[in-house]
Design a protein around this motif. Structure first.
Motif, PDB file in Angstrom:
ATOM      1  N   ALA A  16       5.495 -16.576 -32.465  1.00  0.00           N
ATOM      2  CA  ALA A  16       6.439 -17.586 -32.961  1.00  0.00           C
ATOM      3  C   ALA A  16       5.725 -18.910 -33.217  1.00  0.00           C
ATOM      4  O   ALA A  16       5.925 -19.540 -34.261  1.00  0.00           O
ATOM      5  CB  ALA A  16       7.578 -17.781 -31.959  1.00  0.00           C
ATOM      6  N   ILE A  17       4.874 -19.337 -32.299  1.00  0.00           N
ATOM      7  CA  ILE A  17       4.155 -20.603 -32.454  1.00  0.00           C
ATOM      8  C   ILE A  17       3.240 -20.553 -33.682  1.00  0.00           C
ATOM      9  O   ILE A  17       3.186 -21.498 -34.465  1.00  0.00           O
ATOM     10  CB  ILE A  17       3.386 -20.959 -31.165  1.00  0.00           C
ATOM     11  N   LYS A  18       2.551 -19.446 -33.854  1.00  0.00           N
ATOM     12  CA  LYS A  18       1.681 -19.282 -35.026  1.00  0.00           C
ATOM     13  C   LYS A  18       2.504 -19.399 -36.313  1.00  0.00           C
ATOM     14  O   LYS A  18       2.120 -20.097 -37.246  1.00  0.00           O
ATOM     15  CB  LYS A  18       0.985 -17.925 -34.946  1.00  0.00           C
ATOM     16  N   TYR A  19       3.639 -18.734 -36.349  1.00  0.00           N
ATOM     17  CA  TYR A  19       4.534 -18.772 -37.516  1.00  0.00           C
ATOM     18  C   TYR A  19       5.039 -20.196 -37.772  1.00  0.00           C
ATOM     19  O   TYR A  19       5.028 -20.684 -38.900  1.00  0.00           O
ATOM     20  CB  TYR A  19       5.706 -17.824 -37.274  1.00  0.00           C
ATOM     21  N   ASN A  23       4.291 -22.898 -40.899  1.00  0.00           N
ATOM     22  CA  ASN A  23       5.401 -23.397 -41.710  1.00  0.00           C
ATOM     23  C   ASN A  23       5.698 -24.874 -41.446  1.00  0.00           C
ATOM     24  O   ASN A  23       6.815 -25.336 -41.631  1.00  0.00           O
ATOM     25  CB  ASN A  23       6.638 -22.523 -41.501  1.00  0.00           C
ATOM     26  N   LYS A  24       4.688 -25.599 -40.965  1.00  0.00           N
ATOM     27  CA  LYS A  24       4.714 -27.060 -40.835  1.00  0.00           C
ATOM     28  C   LYS A  24       5.669 -27.599 -39.763  1.00  0.00           C
ATOM     29  O   LYS A  24       6.191 -28.690 -39.883  1.00  0.00           O
ATOM     30  CB  LYS A  24       5.010 -27.715 -42.181  1.00  0.00           C
ATOM     31  N   TYR A  25       5.884 -26.823 -38.709  1.00  0.00           N
ATOM     32  CA  TYR A  25       6.628 -27.315 -37.555  1.00  0.00           C
ATOM     33  C   TYR A  25       5.620 -27.913 -36.583  1.00  0.00           C
ATOM     34  O   TYR A  25       4.508 -27.407 -36.449  1.00  0.00           O
ATOM     35  CB  TYR A  25       7.367 -26.179 -36.837  1.00  0.00           C
ATOM     36  N   LYS A  26       6.017 -28.960 -35.896  1.00  0.00           N
ATOM     37  CA  LYS A  26       5.176 -29.540 -34.853  1.00  0.00           C
ATOM     38  C   LYS A  26       5.695 -29.016 -33.510  1.00  0.00           C
ATOM     39  O   LYS A  26       6.869 -29.201 -33.182  1.00  0.00           O
ATOM     40  CB  LYS A  26       5.253 -31.071 -34.897  1.00  0.00           C
ATOM     41  N   ILE A  27       4.830 -28.379 -32.738  1.00  0.00           N
ATOM     42  CA  ILE A  27       5.223 -27.839 -31.435  1.00  0.00           C
ATOM     43  C   ILE A  27       5.147 -28.970 -30.412  1.00  0.00           C
ATOM     44  O   ILE A  27       4.091 -29.555 -30.198  1.00  0.00           O
ATOM     45  CB  ILE A  27       4.310 -26.666 -31.019  1.00  0.00           C
ATOM     46  N   LEU A  28       6.276 -29.260 -29.767  1.00  0.00           N
ATOM     47  CA  LEU A  28       6.341 -30.328 -28.771  1.00  0.00           C
ATOM     48  C   LEU A  28       6.229 -29.793 -27.344  1.00  0.00           C
ATOM     49  O   LEU A  28       5.607 -30.417 -26.485  1.00  0.00           O
ATOM     50  CB  LEU A  28       7.644 -31.117 -28.927  1.00  0.00           C
ATOM     51  N   ILE A  42      10.187 -25.969 -28.044  1.00  0.00           N
ATOM     52  CA  ILE A  42      10.828 -27.151 -28.619  1.00  0.00           C
ATOM     53  C   ILE A  42       9.865 -27.642 -29.694  1.00  0.00           C
ATOM     54  O   ILE A  42       8.689 -27.872 -29.429  1.00  0.00           O
ATOM     55  CB  ILE A  42      11.106 -28.239 -27.576  1.00  0.00           C
ATOM     56  N   ALA A  43      10.380 -27.763 -30.906  1.00  0.00           N
ATOM     57  CA  ALA A  43       9.553 -28.167 -32.039  1.00  0.00           C
ATOM     58  C   ALA A  43      10.278 -29.243 -32.826  1.00  0.00           C
ATOM     59  O   ALA A  43      11.453 -29.536 -32.584  1.00  0.00           O
ATOM     60  CB  ALA A  43       9.271 -26.955 -32.932  1.00  0.00           C
ATOM     61  N   SER A  44       9.556 -29.811 -33.781  1.00  0.00           N
ATOM     62  CA  SER A  44      10.208 -30.761 -34.691  1.00  0.00           C
ATOM     63  C   SER A  44       9.752 -30.463 -36.106  1.00  0.00           C
ATOM     64  O   SER A  44       8.652 -29.941 -36.334  1.00  0.00           O
ATOM     65  CB  SER A  44       9.880 -32.207 -34.310  1.00  0.00           C
ATOM     66  N   GLN A  45      10.617 -30.799 -37.014  1.00  0.00           N
ATOM     67  CA  GLN A  45      10.311 -30.694 -38.437  1.00  0.00           C
ATOM     68  C   GLN A  45      11.033 -31.844 -39.109  1.00  0.00           C
ATOM     69  O   GLN A  45      12.257 -31.970 -38.996  1.00  0.00           O
ATOM     70  CB  GLN A  45      10.765 -29.351 -39.002  1.00  0.00           C
ATOM     71  N   LYS A  46      10.251 -32.692 -39.745  1.00  0.00           N
ATOM     72  CA  LYS A  46      10.769 -33.936 -40.308  1.00  0.00           C
ATOM     73  C   LYS A  46      11.432 -34.723 -39.186  1.00  0.00           C
ATOM     74  O   LYS A  46      10.803 -35.010 -38.195  1.00  0.00           O
ATOM     75  CB  LYS A  46      11.682 -33.662 -41.495  1.00  0.00           C
ATOM     76  N   ASP A  47      12.711 -35.034 -39.286  1.00  0.00           N
ATOM     77  CA  ASP A  47      13.363 -35.849 -38.249  1.00  0.00           C
ATOM     78  C   ASP A  47      14.242 -35.023 -37.303  1.00  0.00           C
ATOM     79  O   ASP A  47      15.000 -35.571 -36.523  1.00  0.00           O
ATOM     80  CB  ASP A  47      14.186 -36.963 -38.901  1.00  0.00           C
ATOM     81  N   THR A  48      14.143 -33.700 -37.376  1.00  0.00           N
ATOM     82  CA  THR A  48      15.006 -32.827 -36.579  1.00  0.00           C
ATOM     83  C   THR A  48      14.254 -32.214 -35.408  1.00  0.00           C
ATOM     84  O   THR A  48      13.136 -31.721 -35.558  1.00  0.00           O
ATOM     85  CB  THR A  48      15.598 -31.705 -37.467  1.00  0.00           C
ATOM     86  N   LEU A  49      14.896 -32.225 -34.244  1.00  0.00           N
ATOM     87  CA  LEU A  49      14.372 -31.592 -33.040  1.00  0.00           C
ATOM     88  C   LEU A  49      14.966 -30.187 -32.979  1.00  0.00           C
ATOM     89  O   LEU A  49      16.182 -30.015 -33.125  1.00  0.00           O
ATOM     90  CB  LEU A  49      14.781 -32.414 -31.823  1.00  0.00           C
ATOM     91  N   ILE A  50      14.118 -29.190 -32.767  1.00  0.00           N
ATOM     92  CA  ILE A  50      14.573 -27.796 -32.834  1.00  0.00           C
ATOM     93  C   ILE A  50      14.293 -27.095 -31.517  1.00  0.00           C
ATOM     94  O   ILE A  50      13.148 -27.064 -31.037  1.00  0.00           O
ATOM     95  CB  ILE A  50      13.871 -27.064 -33.993  1.00  0.00           C
ATOM     96  N   TYR A 109      13.316 -15.122 -38.469  1.00  0.00           N
ATOM     97  CA  TYR A 109      13.526 -16.469 -37.939  1.00  0.00           C
ATOM     98  C   TYR A 109      14.889 -16.960 -38.415  1.00  0.00           C
ATOM     99  O   TYR A 109      15.125 -17.105 -39.609  1.00  0.00           O
ATOM    100  CB  TYR A 109      12.405 -17.415 -38.398  1.00  0.00           C
ATOM    101  N   ILE A 110      15.771 -17.217 -37.468  1.00  0.00           N
ATOM    102  CA  ILE A 110      17.158 -17.581 -37.781  1.00  0.00           C
ATOM    103  C   ILE A 110      17.359 -19.066 -37.482  1.00  0.00           C
ATOM    104  O   ILE A 110      17.426 -19.479 -36.323  1.00  0.00           O
ATOM    105  CB  ILE A 110      18.155 -16.733 -36.966  1.00  0.00           C
TER     106      ILE A 110
END
Length: 114
Positions: A16-19, A23-28, A42-50, A109-110
């Motif tokens: 999952a982390i590799k994927y 795909n330009k997610y930052k792993i927090l 927990i990751a972020s993409q642009k201004d969203t925390l995922i 990935y959902i």
């Protein structure tokens, strides 16, 4: 069996982390824990925390991996996420809850899973 399941879980999280990075997610955070429970990634993409739950299975005998993220599990993830937001003082941050499903090495990935 429990050790096998944990190894499968770690392998799924690494996939999952590799994927996500590709795909330009930052792993927090990985395996973030507080007194309520744990969130796999927990990751972020642009201004969203995922907040991402990773589920890996080798067969569908007990349903698809994402079906294991039932309402009870979703509510627990929400509570852990709320604790994280308070701890990090991220009160006005947009959030999203995703599920990273792996079934027999097939990735699904959902986004906005719940």
């Amino acid at each position: 069996m429990k050790l096998f399941n944990r190894a499968k879980g770690v392998s799924g999280e690494m996939l999952a982390i590799k994927y996500l990075k590709k795909n330009k997610y930052k792993i927090l955070e990985q395996n973030y824990k507080n007194k309520i429970g744990e969130i796999d990634i927990i990751a972020s993409q642009k201004d969203t925390l995922i907040f991402i739950e990773v589920k890996a299975r080798t067969y569908k005998d007990f349903g698809s991996p994402c079906e294991a993220v039932d309402v009870r599990k979703q509510n627990k993830i929400r509570l852990v996420a709320s604790g994280y937001l308070k701890e990090k003082r991220l009160f006005d941050t947009p959030v999203r809850f995703d599920v990273f499903e792996i079934l027999d090495d097939k990735i699904n990935y959902i986004e906005n899973a719940f």
